[in-house]
Design a protein around this motif. Sequence first.
Motif, PDB file in Angstrom:
ATOM      1  N   ARG A  29       0.830  -1.201   0.000  1.00 56.69           N
ATOM      2  CA  ARG A  29       0.000   0.000   0.000  1.00 56.69           C
ATOM      3  C   ARG A  29       0.870   1.258   0.000  1.00 56.69           C
ATOM      4  O   ARG A  29       0.568   2.237  -0.699  1.00 56.69           O
ATOM      5  N   ASP A  36       2.466   1.689  -3.440  1.00 53.16           N
ATOM      6  CA  ASP A  36       1.508   2.216  -4.407  1.00 53.16           C
ATOM      7  C   ASP A  36       1.368   3.734  -4.248  1.00 53.16           C
ATOM      8  O   ASP A  36       1.327   4.477  -5.244  1.00 53.16           O
ATOM      9  N   LYS A  37       1.323   4.210  -3.002  1.00 50.94           N
ATOM     10  CA  LYS A  37       1.223   5.654  -2.762  1.00 50.94           C
ATOM     11  C   LYS A  37       2.467   6.384  -3.238  1.00 50.94           C
ATOM     12  O   LYS A  37       2.393   7.477  -3.809  1.00 50.94           O
ATOM     13  N   ARG A  65       4.451   5.496  -5.640  1.00 54.71           N
ATOM     14  CA  ARG A  65       4.438   5.533  -7.105  1.00 54.71           C
ATOM     15  C   ARG A  65       3.491   6.606  -7.618  1.00 54.71           C
ATOM     16  O   ARG A  65       3.800   7.326  -8.575  1.00 54.71           O
ATOM     17  N   LYS A  66       2.339   6.735  -6.967  1.00 54.54           N
ATOM     18  CA  LYS A  66       1.361   7.733  -7.401  1.00 54.54           C
ATOM     19  C   LYS A  66       1.867   9.161  -7.180  1.00 54.54           C
ATOM     20  O   LYS A  66       1.533  10.064  -7.932  1.00 54.54           O
ATOM     21  N   THR A  67       2.650   9.339  -6.124  1.00 48.39           N
ATOM     22  CA  THR A  67       3.179  10.680  -5.827  1.00 48.39           C
ATOM     23  C   THR A  67       4.519  10.936  -6.506  1.00 48.39           C
ATOM     24  O   THR A  67       5.055  12.039  -6.414  1.00 48.39           O
ATOM     25  N   GLY A  68       5.075   9.926  -7.156  1.00 47.92           N
ATOM     26  CA  GLY A  68       6.354  10.098  -7.839  1.00 47.92           C
ATOM     27  C   GLY A  68       7.537  10.243  -6.907  1.00 47.92           C
ATOM     28  O   GLY A  68       8.549  10.843  -7.277  1.00 47.92           O
ATOM     29  N   ARG A  69       7.413   9.677  -5.696  1.00 43.49           N
ATOM     30  CA  ARG A  69       8.481   9.850  -4.713  1.00 43.49           C
ATOM     31  C   ARG A  69       9.312   8.587  -4.480  1.00 43.49           C
ATOM     32  O   ARG A  69      10.067   8.511  -3.518  1.00 43.49           O
TER      33      ARG A  69
END
Length: 393
Positions: free
Chosen positions: A168, A171-172, A174-178
Motif C-alpha cells: 500500500r 503504491d502511494k 508511485r502515485k506521488t512520484g516519490r
Amino acid sequence: MEIHPLIEDSQTLADLCTRLAKSPFVAVDTEFMRENSYWPELCLIQISDGKEAAAIDPMAKGIDLKPLLDLLVENEDVLKVFHAGGQDIEIVHNLTAKTPYPMFDTQIAAMALGQGEQVGYSNLVDNYLGITLDKGARFTDWSRRPLDRRQIDYAIADVTHLAKIFPRMLDKLRKTGRGDWLDQEMERIGDPSNYVNDPEEAWQRVRIQGRKPEVLGRLKALAAWREREAQGKNLPRGRIVKDETLADVAAHPPRQQADLAKVRGLSASWATNDIGGRLMAAIAAAQPMPATDLPPRDDRKPGLGKDGGLVADLLKLLLKIRARDISVAPRLLARSEELELLAAGVRDDLAILDGWRYDQFGRDALALVEGRLGFAVKGGKLKMNRIGEEATP
C-alpha cells in the motif's frame, strides 16, 4: 497467510529460504538483547513474503543461518522490507560484513508521504490496517528459552502486518512520484560504512570541551582503547569507562597509574591492575591531534553569529513552508544542524544540496541565503517568491 511453527533446524530454514527467494519482497524483523553486551545478541528473526511467515530461532543448537543471510545480502531480486531497520541492518552487517540489498524502510516511506516524523510501528499498523497491537510482550527477555506461543505470535505479527502495509505504501509512493526519494535514502542507509565500529573513530561520539590538540589526541587514544576493550570483553563501552570519565582523564591525565585511584568514575583497583595499566599505556602512546583532524569550531557552526542565527531561523521557516506544500516530514528534507551550517556559509557535504533534497528544498534554501528568495503573504498564507518577482500563486 500460512504461519509456520518456530524454525529451529537448518533444513526447514533452507527450504523456507528457497521458497522466499522466488518472492518479490520479504518483510524482516529481529528481536535482540544488547543491554549487557557490546554486540547485540540476536535472539529471533521473523520473515514473511505475504503468503507465508515464520520466526527463526538463531539460538537453536546447530542451526545454519547461511541460507537466510544469503537471501538478505546476496539475493538482489528480493526486496527486503524493514520498519526503522537501523538496528536490524546493524545485526546483519555484524554477521556478514554486508547490508541487506535492495531495501525499503516503511518509517522513511511514511516521512516521504507526509505521515509524520519517525512514525512508530504501532501507529503505522493502526493507520493502514486499523489494528491495535498487543504490546504485552514488548519487554520480553528474548534470550530466554523456551519462548511461549504468545511471544512467538507477537513477534511474527510484526512481519505479517508489515507485508500487508508495504504494498500500500509502495503504491502511494508511485502515485506521488516519490519512489526515487526513497531509493536515494536507502542507498545512504545501506552504506556498510555506517555500521562499522572503527575504534579510531570512537572519540567523535564523546563530548568534550575545547579543541586543544593534546587533549583531543589523548581522547582519541583513550576512546580507541575503550572500544577495543569493550569489543574484546563483549561489554557495553560504558561498562568499561563512562564518557564523562574518559573526557576527564583526557583533559587531566594522571601522571602515574597509582593516581587512577583518585579518578572519579574509576575503581580504585585500577591503580594496580592490568586494565589500569593498559589505560596508562594508551595515554602514554597518545599523540597531539593534527590540525587537519581537529573538529570545526563551535560544533560545526563556524561563524554563525547573531545575524547567521537569524538566517538559520528564516531557513527553518522556509523548511516548514516547503514541507507543508509538498506534504513531507520536515525532518526528511533537512535537519536543523544542516540549516545552521548553510547559514554560516558552509556549502560542502550538505545533504540538502544534493539529489532530490536539492530539487525539493536545497535550491530554494540556497536562494534565500544568497538574497534571491523572500517571503510574502497572499490570501492569508505565507508564500515564497523570487526577489523582483510577484509572489507565487
